[in-house]
Design a protein around this motif. Structure first.
Motif, PDB file in Angstrom:
ATOM      1  N   UNK A  43       0.842  -1.196   0.000  1.00 30.04           N
ATOM      2  CA  UNK A  43       0.000   0.000   0.000  1.00 30.04           C
ATOM      3  C   UNK A  43       0.878   1.248   0.000  1.00 30.04           C
ATOM      4  N   UNK A  44       0.556   2.189  -0.859  1.00 33.64           N
ATOM      5  CA  UNK A  44       1.267   3.472  -0.834  1.00 33.64           C
ATOM      6  C   UNK A  44       0.345   4.548  -1.400  1.00 33.64           C
ATOM      7  N   UNK A  45       0.669   5.806  -1.089  1.00 34.92           N
ATOM      8  CA  UNK A  45      -0.081   6.894  -1.725  1.00 34.92           C
ATOM      9  C   UNK A  45       0.787   7.565  -2.783  1.00 34.92           C
ATOM     10  N   UNK A  46       2.011   7.029  -2.936  1.00 34.01           N
ATOM     11  CA  UNK A  46       3.002   7.659  -3.795  1.00 34.01           C
ATOM     12  C   UNK A  46       3.075   6.901  -5.128  1.00 34.01           C
ATOM     13  N   UNK A  47       2.598   7.563  -6.189  1.00 36.12           N
ATOM     14  CA  UNK A  47       2.514   6.898  -7.491  1.00 36.12           C
ATOM     15  C   UNK A  47       3.896   6.488  -8.001  1.00 36.12           C
ATOM     16  N   UNK A  48       4.897   7.289  -7.677  1.00 39.78           N
ATOM     17  CA  UNK A  48       6.246   6.931  -8.135  1.00 39.78           C
ATOM     18  C   UNK A  48       6.712   5.633  -7.484  1.00 39.78           C
ATOM     19  N   UNK A  49       6.421   5.513  -6.186  1.00 40.04           N
ATOM     20  CA  UNK A  49       6.781   4.276  -5.490  1.00 40.04           C
ATOM     21  C   UNK A  49       6.000   3.092  -6.076  1.00 40.04           C
ATOM     22  N   UNK A  50       4.718   3.354  -6.389  1.00 38.83           N
ATOM     23  CA  UNK A  50       3.879   2.292  -6.960  1.00 38.83           C
ATOM     24  C   UNK A  50       4.471   1.800  -8.275  1.00 38.83           C
ATOM     25  N   UNK A  51       4.882   2.761  -9.123  1.00 36.52           N
ATOM     26  CA  UNK A  51       5.439   2.396 -10.426  1.00 36.52           C
ATOM     27  C   UNK A  51       6.731   1.620 -10.253  1.00 36.52           C
ATOM     28  N   UNK A  52       7.495   2.036  -9.262  1.00 34.17           N
ATOM     29  CA  UNK A  52       8.776   1.374  -9.048  1.00 34.17           C
ATOM     30  C   UNK A  52       8.606  -0.042  -8.485  1.00 34.17           C
ATOM     31  N   UNK A  53       7.695  -0.170  -7.512  1.00 33.29           N
ATOM     32  CA  UNK A  53       7.627  -1.436  -6.785  1.00 33.29           C
ATOM     33  C   UNK A  53       6.693  -2.458  -7.429  1.00 33.29           C
ATOM     34  N   UNK A  54       5.681  -1.991  -8.146  1.00 32.43           N
ATOM     35  CA  UNK A  54       4.611  -2.895  -8.529  1.00 32.43           C
ATOM     36  C   UNK A  54       4.868  -3.721  -9.773  1.00 32.43           C
ATOM     37  N   UNK A  55       4.485  -5.018  -9.716  1.00 31.69           N
ATOM     38  CA  UNK A  55       4.317  -5.780 -10.947  1.00 31.69           C
ATOM     39  C   UNK A  55       2.980  -5.386 -11.542  1.00 31.69           C
ATOM     40  N   UNK A  56       2.029  -5.146 -10.645  1.00 29.64           N
ATOM     41  CA  UNK A  56       0.725  -4.641 -11.022  1.00 29.64           C
ATOM     42  C   UNK A  56       0.339  -3.550 -10.046  1.00 29.64           C
TER      43      UNK A  56
END
Lengths: 389, 247
Positions: A200-213
Motif C-alpha cells: 500500500x502506498x499513496x506515492x505513485x512513483x513508489x507504486x510504479x517502481x515497486x509494482x508488478x501490477x
C-alpha cells in the motif's frame, strides 16, 4: 532462501462497511494478485487501500464478499492462526521495544512453537539476508536507525516464510535517500524470495517502481484501473487515473525503460590515424544524424568526440579536443540516462555494451521524439521489467 | 488526638510506655528540651522489633491486596474503555476520605485491629496503582500493538507479552508511591489498635519526649527508602531495554 512458497490472493466482491457509516470503505472489490507478484494498492488518503489490504489478514473484518488466499477463504480461518501465515509490515515498523532484534525476528516462529535453536538460526539467516550485521541481533530496536529498524521489520515479516506479505506504506516514514535504498533492497530480495506482496502506498512513483501490477483506487475503495505500471502510464483508463498518475507520466515511463529498449542512432566512428577525408565523408552520408565523429580505440571503445578543429588535420589525432562526456550502458534506466545527458549539458552520449564497446548514440532528441510519438502512448512496450539497481 | 478512645486503642502499648519512662533510671529523659536521649535509645531499642514487624506486615499485605485489586480494575478498564472514568472517580473518592475518618467509619463493620487497617490502607493504594497501570498500558505505542495483532498474537498474548512488559515502568512508579505513602499512613493504625510503629510515636509522654518519635520515624523512613530502592531495582532489572543508549 530455497523455500519460495507463495499463494495468490483473490478479492471476490469484498466489501467493508464500517458501523455507523453509510458509505462502504471498500465497495465490492474484485482483484486477483498472482502468486509471487507485487501488487501495489495506490490512491489518495481515504480511498480504502489500507482497509482493503487489512481484509487479507482480517485485521479488518470483511462485511460482505470474500478474500481467498490460494483456494482458501480467510473467513474460514481463526484470525490469529491466519495472521501467522501472513507477513505484516507497517509504516511505523512496530518492533517490540522490549525484545532484542533476534527476538523480534523470531516472534512469529515462537508463536508457531519452533524450538530456540531453529529460531536463532532463522534470525541469523534473515539478518544476513537483509544485510544487517549479525551482531545487531542482541541489540534493542531503539539502538538501530530508522532504516535498520524497517529492515528488521521486513525480516520479522518473512521469518516464518509466509504465503503472503502485507506492506502498509513500509518505507513512508524513511528519509528519501534511505527510502530509495530500501526499495531497491526489497526488490532485490523479492527477486529471490518471490512472495505474493500487497503493497500500500499513496506515492505513485513508489507504486510504479515497486509494482508488478498496480491497482489505482479512489474513494469508496473502488479500483479505477488494475494494470502493469507501463499500461497504467501509457493508457490511463479514466480521467481520475490520468490525474493521479500525473502530467509527467510520460517522464515516469522513462523510469520503466532501459537504454536498450529504444532505437539508437548510429555513431560515425573514427580511428586514430585514419584519413580525416574518409571521416568527413561518413558525416555527410544522409542517414547519419550525429554531427560529430566518435573516436574509438581498436576494441571499439569510445575515446572522445572529434571537433571541427580535430578534423582540420590530415589524419585523425590520438587525442580529441572535446571531452567524451557521459558514457551510457545498455542496461541503464532511461530516466537516469536522460538525467546524465542533462547534467552534462550535452545532446549526445555514446552507448556501450557490458564490455565497453560502442553500440550507438543516445540523444536528447531520440528521447523527446519517443515521448511525443503516438507509439509511446499506445504500444505495449517490452520494457515492463522493473529496473533493479 | 488524645481522645479517650484513642488512648484506649493505644492503651496497651502507650500506657506501658508511659509508665516505663516515668521511672527515674534514665538520665536524660527528664529534660524536656533534650531532643534525643542516646542512653534511653540503647536500653530500649528492643521495643521497636515487634512494631516494626507489624508495620511491615500491614504495609506488605495492604499493598499486595491493593495491587491485585487495582490491577484487576485496570485490566477490566483496559478492555472496556467506558469503565475508565467511573473507576478513576471511584478510586479517587476513596483516596480523598481522611484516614482517621476512614478507620473509625469501618470500626462498626470490621472492628479494631489489623483487618480494618489493611482494608483502609489497601483502598488508599487503589487510585495510584490503578491510574498508573492504565497510563502504562495506554502508553504502549499503537504501532506495536498493531504489529503484534497483525503477526498473530492473541489479545491475551498481546496483554501479557507486549503491553504489560512495556507498562512496567509506570506500574512500578505507581507501586513506589503507593508503598511509600502506605508506610507513612500505617503509623496511624495505632488508633484502631492495629499496632505498627505508630505505637512508638503516639502516647501522651511522647509529646515531651521526642526520642522515641525520632527512632520510630527513622525506622519508618528507612523502611520507605528500602522498599523504594528494592522496587527501583526490580524495575531496572525487568526493563533492560530502557537502559540501552538509543541510536
Amino acid at each position: 532462501m530455497s523455500d519460495a512458497q507463495a499463494s495468490s490472493v483473490r478479492y471476490d466482491e469484498a466489501t467493508k462497511l464500517y458501523r455507523g457509516s453509510s458509505e462502504p470503505a471498500v465497495d465490492h472489490l474484485s482483484l486477483e494478485v498472482p502468486a509471487g507478484e507485487i501488487c501495489v494498492l495506490v490512491g489518495p488518503s481515504g480511498c480504502g487501500k489500507t482497509t482493503a489490504m487489512r481484509m487479507v489478514n482480517r485485521t479488518v473484518e470483511i462485511s460482505e464478499g470474500d478474500v481467498l488466499i490460494g483456494e482458501h477463504s480467510v473467513r474460514d480461518r481463526e484470525p490469529a492462526q491466519l495472521r501467522r501465515e501472513i507477513g505484516y509490515v507497517i509504516q511505523q515498523v512496530g518492533l517490540f521495544p522490549h525484545r532484542t532484534i533476534t527476538q523480534n525476528i523470531g516472534a512469529v516462529p515462537q508463536l508457531l512453537g519452533w524450538d530456540k535453536d531453529r529460531i536463532r538460526a532463522r534470525s541469523a539467516e534473515l539478518l544476513e539476508l537483509i544485510g544487517l550485521d549479525p551482531e545487531l541481533g542482541d541489540r534493542y530496536p531503539s539502538q538501530l536507525s530508522g532504516g535498520q529498524q524497517q529492515r528488521v521489520g521486513v525480516a520479522r515479516a518473512l521469518a516464518a516464510d509466509p504465503l503472503v506479505m502485507l506492506m502498509d506504506e513500509p518505507f513512508g516514514a524513511i528519509d528519501p535517500i534511505n527510502r530509495e535504498r530500501l526499495q531497491n533492497e526489497f526488490l532485490r530480495l523479492q527477486a529471490e524470495i518471490k512472495k505474493t506482496v500487497l503493497f500500500v502506498t499513496h506515492d505513485i512513483d513508489e507504486a510504479i517502481k515497486m509494482g508488478d501490477r498496480i491497482a489505482v483506487m479512489r474513494e469508496g475503495g473502488r479500483v479505477e484501473q488494475y494494470a502493469t505500471p507501463a499500461e497504467l502510464l501509457m493508457a490511463p483508463a479514466t480521467e481520475f487515473v490520468e490525474d493521479f498518475v500525473g502530467a509527467d507520466r510520460a517522464l515516469k515511463r522513462l523510469a520503466l525503460m532501459r537504454v536498450s529498449d529504444i532505437n539508437l542512432w548510429e555513431a560515425p566512428l573514427a580511428h586514430v590515424g585514419q584519413a580525416t577525408a574518409e571521416v568527413r565523408a561518413k558525416l555527410d552520408a544522409a542517414d547519419v544524424e550525429v554531427p560529430f565523429p566518435l573516436l574509438v580505440d581498436d576494441d571499439r571503445r569510445p575515446l572522445g568526440w572529434l571537433s571541427e578543429r580535430d578534423l582540420g588535420a590530415d589524419v585523425v589525432p590520438g587525442r580529441t579536443d572535446s571531452p567524451l562526456g557521459p558514457v551510457l550502458e545498455l542496461d541503464d534506466v532511461m530516466r537516469d540516462a536522460l538525467a546524465d545527458l542533462l547534467q552534462h549539458e550535452t545532446q549526445y552520449a555514446p552507448v556501450v555494451d557490458h564490455r565497453g564497446r560502442i553500440i550507438g548514440v543516445l540523444s536528447v532528441e531520440i528521447i523527446s521524439e519517443f515521448l511525443a510519438s503516438p507509439e509511446a502512448k499506445t504500444d505495449e512496450h517490452p520494457a515492463v521489467e522493473r529496473p533493479h539497481d | 488526638m488524645t481522645s479517650p478512645l484513642v488512648l484506649a486503642a493505644a492503651g496497651q502499648v502507650g500506657g506501658d510506655f508511659f509508665k516505663e519512662r516515668s521511672s527515674d533510671t534514665l538520665p536524660c529523659q527528664a529534660q524536656s528540651d533534650h531532643l534525643f536521649c542516646l542512653d534511653w535509645a540503647k536500653d530500649n531499642i528492643d521495643r521497636y522489633g515487634t512494631p516494626t514487624v507489624q508495620h511491615l506486615e500491614i504495609v506488605v499485605l495492604s499493598v499486595v491486596i491493593g495491587f491485585v485489586v487495582a490491577f484487576a480494575l485496570a485490566w477490566l478498564a483496559h478492555r472496556r474503555r467506558s469503565l475508565q472514568p467511573p473507576l478513576l472517580a471511584a478510586t479517587g473518592v476513596l483516596y480523598t476520605i481522611p484516614s482517621i475518618a476512614f478507620f473509625f467509619l469501618l470500626l462498626p463493620l470490621t472492628g479494631f485491629g489489623r483487618d480494618t487497617a489493611i482494608i483502609v490502607l489497601a483502598a488508599y493504594t487503589l487510585q495510584i496503582i490503578y491510574r498508573n497501570t492504565i497510563l502504562g498500558l495506554a502508553n504502549v505505542p499503537d504501532a506495536v500493538k498493531d504489529a503484534a495483532r497483525g503477526m498473530g498474537l492473541t489479545e491475551r498474548q498481546i496483554l501479557w507479552r507486549v503491553e504489560l512488559p512495556l507498562a512496567i515502568p509506570e506500574i512500578v512508579a505507581g507501586l513506589r508511591v503507593a508503598v511509600v505513602s502506605t508506610i507513612a499512613i500505617a503509623t496511624l493504625v495505632v488508633f484502631i489498635n492495629a499496632g505498627g510503629l505508630g505505637t512508638q510515636m503516639y502516647g501522651s509522654g511522647n509529646l515531651t519526649f521526642p526520642t522515641s518519635i525520632l527512632i520510630a520515624a527513622a525506622i519508618v523512613m528507612a523502611m520507605a527508602l528500602a522498599f523504594d530502592l528494592v522496587l527501583l531495582t526490580v524495575q531496572r532489572l525487568t526493563t533492560p531495554w530502557r537502559r540501552v543508549r538509543p541510536a
